[in-house]
Design a protein around this motif. Structure first.
Motif, short mmCIF file in Angstrom:
data_model
loop_
_atom_site.label_atom_id
_atom_site.label_comp_id
_atom_site.label_asym_id
_atom_site.label_seq_id
_atom_site.Cartn_x
_atom_site.Cartn_y
_atom_site.Cartn_z
N GLN A 1 0.84 -1.19 0.00
CA GLN A 1 0.00 0.00 0.00
C GLN A 1 0.88 1.24 0.00
O GLN A 1 1.96 1.26 0.58
CB GLN A 1 -0.92 0.02 1.23
N ASP A 2 0.38 2.28 -0.64
CA ASP A 2 1.10 3.55 -0.67
C ASP A 2 0.36 4.58 0.17
O ASP A 2 -0.86 4.58 0.23
CB ASP A 2 1.22 4.06 -2.11
N GLN A 3 1.14 5.47 0.78
CA GLN A 3 0.52 6.53 1.59
C GLN A 3 -0.32 7.45 0.71
O GLN A 3 -1.34 7.97 1.16
CB GLN A 3 1.60 7.36 2.29
N ALA A 4 0.12 7.63 -0.53
CA ALA A 4 -0.65 8.44 -1.49
C ALA A 4 -1.11 9.76 -0.91
O ALA A 4 -2.24 10.19 -1.16
CB ALA A 4 -1.82 7.64 -2.06
#
Lengths: 151, 271, 735
Positions: C191-194
């Motif tokens: 997952q990316d913090q985005a």
């Protein structure tokens, strides 16, 4: 190349490189950094402005296309030094966290209420579906729009 | 910000005011990339994927805007936006196109993105393409050499490739309107702002079934069958697809989903 | 209507102090900064996930128009390696690159386009190497870091190649048998913090050999302590100032442009601005660790957990970042907030050539919560016990023990959050037909109700507050009282959107008994470290430091009989101890300071034929200690829930041979307005005895539980196992 446009009612001109977006010119050349550079591909709405009265992503408007056109940014929404009611509602409802999406969402909400004074929840969601927010989960943003609409 | 000490790269912007001027400029500078709503071209520019010698800004060409209705056909200007395609009364004339337009991006994209741009990009995922295909769309193109019309399925020659000659521009597209029932469905992994993992338009008209799908082959493709074959039509549609695995979905899922979408579309249009 | 900027005290709803600048576009984010004579920095990055660098040729690039500097590893003035905890990451790659997007060279030019064109002319000769991309085989592969930078820090010695950290917790009798046993294998994607504000900052040379860096970060002082040695400067020659932060979520703990911008600024003697674009941002920071978790739960026939056996594999990617702490967090919370007398937990993090991973909201607890909650539902089904009853039966609370042997002191109302969340009334199913926006598939218009099934899921989880395992965790605050009564508070706590600036002001107003309080800019120049805006620690720690500094300032003024006061205080939370490297047991009273828990109930509708989902409603009860600003607390809960929902349904960085294949907001999808349901939040306020005002951090628990709770609802709707997140439509339809 040179372009002339109106930003928040003020005539502006800028020498731009032809490959620049309206977003870049607003932020880096004209002193309107309120519109944000979050994705630069039309997927987040953070750079939303009213372009000839229509809600658009300024990252997807070629600066040269804006020559002779009208742009309203988040900096131009208030009147007489007062906040727009949508801006007030965003603060009051706690709709702001990091705030990077906020200018785009405020502009989108202003656009929604200009066309639909008392939107229902589905209409609010659809109208703001082009604006990503990573902090709030949107709940307080919807609250803010309802608050501004007085519904 | 200080003035640049040296000039920047050789991109130029040409902004014609009339269609004639646009065609002349395109003829003089065939490498000029037309830009209308910018929703595809600007991404290429912003991410340094393209540095065309010139951009042909079509925003000021009034002749490319709007739509009209003549002789049972509806003509859409290349500059017709998705937002305009969702408005009354065009949405009632071409309901599948309106449904497709509603799936495109967010409001900001629908206010700028155009049908002509979707044709020009010719992406397998172009959302306007399946509804236009089932509506028997013909693409009107022009150059200083003159105009020509070609069926959409001939216009789309490959993934992101179309049949335009280097001096031609898309003027518009015309479709048969108000005939039969039609719908559009699009699968994406979230509930707004997605590129189609797979999409389908269906039209039922004069005892014939016409389906076109997106993101399930190199170009949006048309499948036709007589109404009597409705029960096997979902299989026919799925069988006509040639999907691939990519970051957005698997080939197996796309084929499966296409079958489901076709069945549901038939239920809607035959109800 | 007008906004009342109430000058609230602790416990009151207070609008953000930065709210008006943010809604008007006046707030200066790191990418908004400009300075006279400013240049644009650009980073040339590796197109390979693993390659030897044969040569770097810059001679053509330096002659390009508008270019003022082209720098490579040879130009790094000081230490060539840096790292949040271990110096294992090159400032600019030399000899080899270990991940896709690794920085290789820098350019400063007058316009960003000139910088891009010049970067294109830097010739880097690579010799591609076979990338290590399978975490399960990393310990049998060639070592990416033969010098083993993470070994010798009190961790268990694991001699295998590419081990970042290996931790084994043996608790009670790890072979204890139960009447029943359920097992599962669970996977979590990257997952990316985005965060929406891409990495960016402005570096300004001070004319005396030093540099000021204005940057969006989470921990100013640790940035300084990494930047200065790389520049060959003393810490005081490098001043890090917090510029407006467009979200963080862990992704700004590690350095991004700080050293690079400073190098270019010092080299050119001009201010240099660096702004990543979205594609670059996806390689510009670490991500949440992808995980594979093997779990076995043994229980008595009446549902009491007897033994939990878990093996956790985390892919740390190319560099260590904070992986060692994530490894142990995943292990300590692997059993969930349940009392378990016996456990065997093996947690391993490895180096690979995949994208580097580190801190993201939830920090190891998210991955294991997904697994332990699936296991609890499986166990409930096996025993035919109501899943909520099963959780209550096993709920951990004060007096109970963690698998590390740490006894729970302080507040941990697990049973209470379970009861409160379970008591929230569920929405009635809506009638059909509906607008497409209200069915799975949303605007895609894919169903009028065909295939739609409804499911209800439940999950509970917990996580530590503050830094653990003996880390000297402190926060400084400085208070200046002017003769006229005005108070100025200095604290380097990073305001990343979470609202810590308000917390600081609320505490200062409460303690000083005045509304005349201002918050000075966050900087390393005027105050000691605040520690990181992470681990849900900032409210607790900043409150403690500001409270102590305010009280000390009042006392000082009292002693002096008035006049000006300027006083700085350091606050420390109760000391923690390391884990024993052999047993994984705590070596003191505690290895974690405190915990916060949350329970969540989710209603989802799933189109089981197309595999599409609409989450209809979420209700949650969260242990917050004391809500310092209730509006900000529910905002954290709603936003944290959305990030967990994203991981459950759509968010994953995809790779092929270590190369990221979806580095854009077109293909890395985060929830939109049409994906987030209403969230009903119940705040459970049970004061934490060790915390100032009893307040715990609140940011992470919602993210820890929501992934598990959403997938539980999907399982209920579909009857499928769904053992991997994000859940793909293929798995729902059974392909």
């Amino acid at each position: 190349m040179r372009i002339e446009l109106r930003v928040n009612g003020e005539p502006c001109e800028a020498d731009v490189w032809a490959g620049e977006s309206l977003l870049y010119v607003l932020r880096e050349r004209l002193g309107y950094p309120g519109s944000k550079n979050a994705c630069e591909q039309g997927e987040c709405g953070s750079c939303s402005v009213l372009y000839d009265g229509k809600l658009v992503c300024s990252c997807l408007v070629l600066a040269a296309q804006a020559d002779g056109h009208q742009v309203v940014t988040v900096e131009g929404l208030g009147e007489d030094g007062r906040l727009h009611r949508v801006q007030e509602a965003f603060v009051a409802a706690g709709a702001v966290q990091c705030g990077f999406c906020t200018p785009g969402l405020v502009v989108a909400a202003v656009d929604l209420l200009a066309h639909n004074a008392s939107p229902n929840d589905d209409e609010i969601r659809e109208a703001l579906s082009g604006n990503l927010c990573r902090c709030t989960g949107y709940a307080k943003i919807f609250d803010a729009v309802r608050l501004a609409a007085g519904t | 910000m200080q003035e640049e000490a040296t000039t920047l790269g050789a991109v130029d912007v040409l902004t014609p005011r009339t269609l004639e001027e646009a065609l002349r400029l395109k003829s003089e500078t065939p490498g000029a990339v037309p830009i209308q709503g910018g929703t595809d071209v600007m991404v290429e520019l912003n991410f340094d994927r393209a540095r065309p010698p010139a951009l042909l800004n079509l925003n000021e060409v009034a002749a490319l805007r709007g739509w009209s209705r003549t002789n049972g056909r509806v003509s859409l200007g290349a500059g017709l936006t998705y937002a305009e395609a969702m408005e009354h009364p065009l949405a009632e004339l071409l309901p599948a196109l309106a449904e497709a337009a509603r799936t495109v991006g967010g409001p900001q994209i629908r206010n700028r993105g155009t049908v002509g741009g979707n044709l020009g990009t010719a992406s397998p995922a172009g959302d306007a393409l399946p509804p236009l295909l089932v509506a028997g769309a013909e693409v009107n193109v022009a150059s200083v050499r003159g105009e020509r019309t070609l069926p959409l399925h001939e216009f789309l020659v490959g993934p992101k490739r179309n049949a335009l000659a280097e001096d031609e521009l898309i003027v518009g597209v015309s479709v048969a309107a108000g005939a039969g029932r039609e719908t559009f469905l699009k699968v994406g992994p979230r509930n707004a702002m997605v590129i189609a993992v797979v999409s389908l338009a269906l039209r039922v008209v004069d005892g014939e079934l016409l389906a076109a799908f997106g993101s399930a082959g190199p170009v949006p493709a048309l499948v036709r069958a007589p109404l009597e074959e409705a029960s096997s039509f979902p299989e026919q549609v799925a069988a006509a697809a040639s999907p691939i695995d990519d970051v957005r979905g698997t080939a197996a899922y796309r084929r499966h989903a296409l079958r489901i979408l076709a069945g549901r579309a038939l239920d809607r249009c035959l109800a | 209507m007008s906004v009342q900027l109430e000058l609230g005290r602790v416990g009151e709803v207070v609008p953000r102090e930065d709210g008006i600048p943010k809604v008007t576009g006046q707030f200066a984010y790191s990418s908004d900064l400009q300075a006279a004579g400013m240049l644009w920095g650009h980073t040339l990055r590796s197109p390979h996930s693993h390659a030897r660098i044969v040569a770097i040729e810059i001679s053509e690039a330096v002659t390009m128009p508008g270019v003022h500097a082209v720098l490579t590893h040879e130009d790094v003035p000081g230490e060539k390696l840096y790292g949040l905890e271990f110096q294992d990451q090159p400032v600019l790659a030399f000899e080899r690159v270990r991940y896709f997007g690794e920085p290789v060279a820098l350019v400063a030019a007058e316009h960003p386009e000139q910088a891009r064109r010049a970067a294109e002319r830097i010739r880097v000769a690579y010799e591609p190497l076979e990338p290590i991309v399978d975490a399960e085989r990393a310990t049998e592969s060639e070592s990416l870091h033969p010098e083993r930078p993470t070994m010798g820090h009190g961790y268990r010695d694991d001699p295998r190649p590419n081990v970042v950290r290996s931790l084994v917790i043996r608790h009670g009798d790890p072979d204890a048998k139960g009447d029943v046993s359920v097992s599962g294998v669970y996977e979590v994607g990257i997952q990316d913090q985005a965060f929406l504000g891409p990495e960016s900052g402005l570096a300004v040379p001070d004319g005396e050999g030093g540099v000021d860096v204005y940057v969006a970060t989470q921990w100013l002082h640790v940035d300084r302590d990494q930047v200065a040695p790389c520049l060959g400067l003393q810490p005081e020659q490098v001043r890090i100032h917090l510029a407006g932060v467009g979200g963080a979520f862990g992704g700004r703990e590690d350095l991004s442009m700080q050293v690079h911008g400073a190098m270019l600024a010092l080299h050119t003697n001009r201010p240099v601005k660096v702004v990543y674009d979205r594609q670059e941002s996806f390689v510009g920071h670490i991500h949440r660790h992808p995980a594979k978790i093997w779990a076995e739960h043994r229980a008595t026939r009446d549902g009491k957990l007897v033994n939990v056996r878990v093996r956790i594999l985390l892919d740390g990617g190319a560099y260590a970042s904070s992986s060692t702490a994530v490894t142990s967090n995943a292990a300590s919370f692997a059993c969930g907030p349940y009392a378990v007398d016996n456990a065997l937990i093996e947690s391993l993090c490895v180096y690979t050539n995949n994208p580097p991973c580190g801190a993201m909201r939830g920090f190891g607890a998210v991955q294991v919560c997904f697994a332990h909650e699936a296991q609890m539902d499986k166990l409930a089904a096996e025993l035919d016990i109501d899943p909520i009853e099963l959780r209550l039966l096993n709920a951990l609370g004060p007096g109970g023990s963690l698998p590390t042997g740490q006894r729970v002191t302080g507040a941990l109302p697990v049973a209470e959050v379970i009861r409160r969340a379970a008591a929230l009334p569920l929405p009635e199913p809506e009638e059909l037909p509906r607008d497409p926006l209200r069915v799975p598939g949303g605007s895609g218009n894919t169903t009028r109700g065909e295939g739609v099934k409804r499911g209800v899921g439940f999950a509970v989880g917990f996580k530590n507050i503050g830094y653990s395992e003996g880390f000297d965790d402190y926060t400084a605050a400085r208070v200046r009282l002017a003769a006229d009564g005005n108070a100025e508070v200095h604290c380097a706590a990073a305001e990343v959107g979470q609202g810590v600036a308000n917390v600081i002001l609320q505490v200062a107003r409460t303690e000083l008994g005045t509304d005349d309080v201002t918050l000075a800019p966050h900087t390393t120049a005027t105050v000691d470290s605040a520690g990181s805006a992470s681990a849900s620690r900032m409210t607790w720690m900043a409150s403690g430091a500001v409270r102590d500094a305010c009280r000390a300032a009042l006392e000082e003024r009292e002693r002096n009989g008035g006049g000006e006061v300027d006083i700085e205080r350091i606050y420390r939370h109760p000391r923690t101890s390391p884990l024993d490297p052999e047993t994984g047991q705590t070596t003191g009273e505690r290895s974690h300071v405190a915990y916060a828990c949350a329970a969540m109930r989710v209603v989802a509708e799933v189109d089981v034929e197309l595999g599409l989902t609409r989450v209809v409603w979420i209700g949650t009860a969260q242990d917050v200690g004391k809500a310092v600003n209730p509006q900000a607390v529910t905002g954290q809960i709603e936003g944290g829930t959305a990030q967990g929902l994203g991981l459950a349904l759509m968010e994953e960085i995809q790779t092929r041979d270590g190369l990221i294949t979806n580095a854009s907001f077109t293909d890395y999808l985060i929830p939109t307005t049409l994906d987030m349901p209403p969230v009903v939040s119940e705040l459970v306020e049970e004061a934490e005895p060790d915390a100032p005002y009893g307040a715990k951090g609140v940011g992470e628990p919602p993210t820890v539980v929501s992934t598990a709770a959403v997938v539980a609802a999907l399982r209920a709707a579909t009857g499928r196992d769904l053992a991997r997140v994000p859940v793909r439509p293929d798995e729902i339809v059974g392909l």
